[in-house]
Enzyme design. Structure first.
Site, PDB file in Angstrom:
ATOM      1  N   GLU A  70       0.820  -1.216   0.000  1.00 45.63           N
ATOM      2  CA  GLU A  70       0.000   0.000   0.000  1.00 45.63           C
ATOM      3  C   GLU A  70       0.854   1.266   0.000  1.00 45.63           C
ATOM      4  O   GLU A  70       0.616   2.180  -0.789  1.00 45.63           O
ATOM      5  CB  GLU A  70      -0.944   0.023   1.219  1.00 45.63           C
ATOM      6  CG  GLU A  70      -1.713   1.329   1.270  1.00 45.63           C
ATOM      7  CD  GLU A  70      -2.819   1.387   2.316  1.00 45.63           C
ATOM      8  OE1 GLU A  70      -2.872   0.519   3.198  1.00 45.63           O
ATOM      9  OE2 GLU A  70      -3.630   2.317   2.226  1.00 45.63           O
ATOM     10  N   ASP A  90      -0.534  -5.047   3.137  1.00 46.10           N
ATOM     11  CA  ASP A  90      -1.040  -3.874   3.844  1.00 46.10           C
ATOM     12  C   ASP A  90      -0.385  -3.854   5.221  1.00 46.10           C
ATOM     13  O   ASP A  90      -0.689  -4.687   6.075  1.00 46.10           O
ATOM     14  CB  ASP A  90      -2.572  -3.911   3.983  1.00 46.10           C
ATOM     15  CG  ASP A  90      -3.091  -2.562   4.445  1.00 46.10           C
ATOM     16  OD1 ASP A  90      -2.294  -1.779   5.001  1.00 46.10           O
ATOM     17  OD2 ASP A  90      -4.295  -2.292   4.268  1.00 46.10           O
ATOM     18  N   ILE A  92      -0.577  -1.722   7.723  1.00 48.96           N
ATOM     19  CA  ILE A  92      -1.588  -1.484   8.770  1.00 48.96           C
ATOM     20  C   ILE A  92      -2.926  -1.406   8.058  1.00 48.96           C
ATOM     21  O   ILE A  92      -3.190  -0.451   7.319  1.00 48.96           O
ATOM     22  CB  ILE A  92      -1.361  -0.173   9.549  1.00 48.96           C
ATOM     23  CG1 ILE A  92      -0.001  -0.166  10.252  1.00 48.96           C
ATOM     24  CG2 ILE A  92      -2.487   0.027  10.566  1.00 48.96           C
ATOM     25  CD1 ILE A  92       0.225   1.042  11.175  1.00 48.96           C
ATOM     26  N   ASP A  93      -3.759  -2.392   8.248  1.00 45.37           N
ATOM     27  CA  ASP A  93      -5.123  -2.302   7.718  1.00 45.37           C
ATOM     28  C   ASP A  93      -5.997  -1.868   8.890  1.00 45.37           C
ATOM     29  O   ASP A  93      -6.157  -2.599   9.873  1.00 45.37           O
ATOM     30  CB  ASP A  93      -5.593  -3.640   7.145  1.00 45.37           C
ATOM     31  CG  ASP A  93      -6.952  -3.468   6.484  1.00 45.37           C
ATOM     32  OD1 ASP A  93      -7.120  -2.491   5.732  1.00 45.37           O
ATOM     33  OD2 ASP A  93      -7.850  -4.273   6.753  1.00 45.37           O
ATOM     34  N   THR A  95      -5.863   1.919   9.564  1.00 42.30           N
ATOM     35  CA  THR A  95      -5.044   3.041  10.051  1.00 42.30           C
ATOM     36  C   THR A  95      -5.881   4.009  10.890  1.00 42.30           C
ATOM     37  O   THR A  95      -5.410   4.533  11.905  1.00 42.30           O
ATOM     38  CB  THR A  95      -4.390   3.777   8.850  1.00 42.30           C
ATOM     39  OG1 THR A  95      -3.566   2.828   8.162  1.00 42.30           O
ATOM     40  CG2 THR A  95      -3.533   4.936   9.293  1.00 42.30           C
ATOM     41  N   ASP A 220      -6.006  -4.795   0.906  1.00 52.63           N
ATOM     42  CA  ASP A 220      -6.986  -5.002   1.988  1.00 52.63           C
ATOM     43  C   ASP A 220      -7.606  -6.403   1.884  1.00 52.63           C
ATOM     44  O   ASP A 220      -8.134  -6.926   2.864  1.00 52.63           O
ATOM     45  CB  ASP A 220      -8.144  -3.991   1.889  1.00 52.63           C
ATOM     46  CG  ASP A 220      -7.697  -2.540   1.989  1.00 52.63           C
ATOM     47  OD1 ASP A 220      -6.891  -2.237   2.879  1.00 52.63           O
ATOM     48  OD2 ASP A 220      -8.159  -1.714   1.180  1.00 52.63           O
TER      49      ASP A 220
HETATM   50  C1  IPD Z   1      -8.970   0.714   5.213  1.00 57.30           C
HETATM   51  C2  IPD Z   1      -9.711  -0.291   6.034  1.00 57.30           C
HETATM   52  C3  IPD Z   1     -11.149   0.129   6.216  1.00 57.30           C
HETATM   53  C4  IPD Z   1     -11.837   0.471   4.914  1.00 57.30           C
HETATM   54  C5  IPD Z   1     -11.028   1.424   4.070  1.00 57.30           C
HETATM   55  C6  IPD Z   1      -9.619   0.895   3.879  1.00 57.30           C
HETATM   56  P1  IPD Z   1      -6.392   1.147   5.510  1.00 57.30           P
HETATM   57  O1  IPD Z   1      -7.667   0.305   5.001  1.00 57.30           O
HETATM   58  O2  IPD Z   1      -9.651  -1.582   5.454  1.00 57.30           O
HETATM   59  O3  IPD Z   1     -11.883  -0.895   6.811  1.00 57.30           O
HETATM   60  O4  IPD Z   1     -13.064   1.050   5.196  1.00 57.30           O
HETATM   61  O5  IPD Z   1     -11.648   1.561   2.813  1.00 57.30           O
HETATM   62  O6  IPD Z   1      -8.874   1.834   3.132  1.00 57.30           O
HETATM   63  O7  IPD Z   1      -6.388   2.423   4.730  1.00 57.30           O
HETATM   64  O8  IPD Z   1      -6.570   1.384   6.958  1.00 57.30           O
HETATM   65  O9  IPD Z   1      -5.260   0.264   5.138  1.00 57.30           O
HETATM   66 CA    CA Z   2      -3.156   0.361   5.229  1.00 57.61          CA
END
Ligand code: IPD
Ligand code: CA
Length: 278
Positions: A70, A90, A92-93, A95, A220
């Protein structure tokens, strides 16, 4: 015959554990936040540090492999899936959860060869839950086998999705309308835990019956996709067609019945693809 990718999977689990430790330590300190594409698309120094840790560790061991990460993509790296062994990362999924210390924050890694997902790892690092799945070998949480609920009746189901600010009012209304048409089936409820990868693991372990989303990314979904399939769940496109990792949308569910019923209720809206410029 020896499994050629098992050693990669073991390395992946080890580096993911290290990444999780780095995230937990960062939670003890001040977190400085930067914006990416919009006021609600956040990134921190820790996202970047964790991705560097993961990629440098894997690259040292497997120098010929490819990566889609990412934060590397955000910095201009391509996001094209090829037939090469590819690590989709990813760091940190969740963030936004991380910056608020809301306890669903994960490291998510999927590994593909010939564009097929061979294994997936999702480490929900505050809960200390390590979800793992190797194609054909089942799905596990902390080494214990997991499976989907098997629920087939959508009116008895708990559904996960994510909602958030959309700059285009038409798209915002479409997202809300989809939630309305699902809530009025009626279902038992909708939840939004804030990490797509964790959402997939919640369905995989039977804590929820479905998860749908339009607008997420391959990083994700890649780790969780392996886990869902190996836990006996289904994953498909939002239209009910085959799942496409680069399509930025998905339905996962405990059964084909629920996934198809959701597909009938959800009106797709444009979200672009990961492998094109839009
Ligand atoms: C997010 C998370 C979140 C989703 C967002 C994503 P990130 O990923 O998965 O649940 O609602 O669309 O972007 O940005 O924290 O890696
Ligand atoms: Ca992320």
């Amino acid at each position: 015959m020896d499994d050629p990718w098992m050693e990669c999977m073991d390395h992946c689990i080890a580096v993911t554990q290290e990444a999780g430790k780095m995230i937990r330590e960062a939670l003890q300190k001040d977190i400085s936040i930067k914006q990416k594409s919009s006021p609600v698309d956040l990134v921190t120094e820790t996202d970047q540090k964790v991705e560097n840790l993961i990629i440098s560790s894997i690259r040292e061991k497997y120098p010929t492999h490819s990566f889609i990460g990412e934060e590397s993509v955000a910095a201009g790296a391509p996001s094209i899936l090829t037939d090469d062994p590819t690590w989709i990362i990813d760091p940190i999924d969740g963030t936004t959860n991380f910056v608020h210390r809301f306890p669903f924050v994960s490291v998510s890694i999927g590994f593909t060869v010939n564009k097929e997902i061979e294994f997936g790892i999702v480490y929900s690092c505050i809960e200390d839950k390590m979800y793992t799945a190797r194609k054909g070998k089942g799905a596990f949480c902390n080494g214990v086998p997991i499976k989907v609920s098997g629920q087939k009746d959508i009116s008895q189901s708990l559904v996960l999705t994510e909602m958030g600010f959309k700059p285009d009012p038409k798209i915002f209304r479409a997202m809300m309308a989809n939630m309305e048409s699902i809530l009025t089936i009626p279902v038992h409820g909708i939840r939004a835990p804030g990490s797509a990868a964790v959402n997939m693991c919640l369905v995989a372990s039977g804590a929820a019956d479905a998860y749908y989303h339009i607008g997420i990314h391959c990083w994700d979904m890649a780790g969780g996709a392996a886990i869902i399939r190996e836990a006996g769940g289904v994953i498909m496109d939002i239209t009910g067609g085959p799942f496409d990792l680069m399509s930025r949308r998905l339905i996962t569910a405990s059964s084909e019945d629920i996934a198809k019923q959701l597909a009938q209720k959800i009106q797709p809206f444009p979200c672009g693809r990961d492998d094109t410029e839009n």
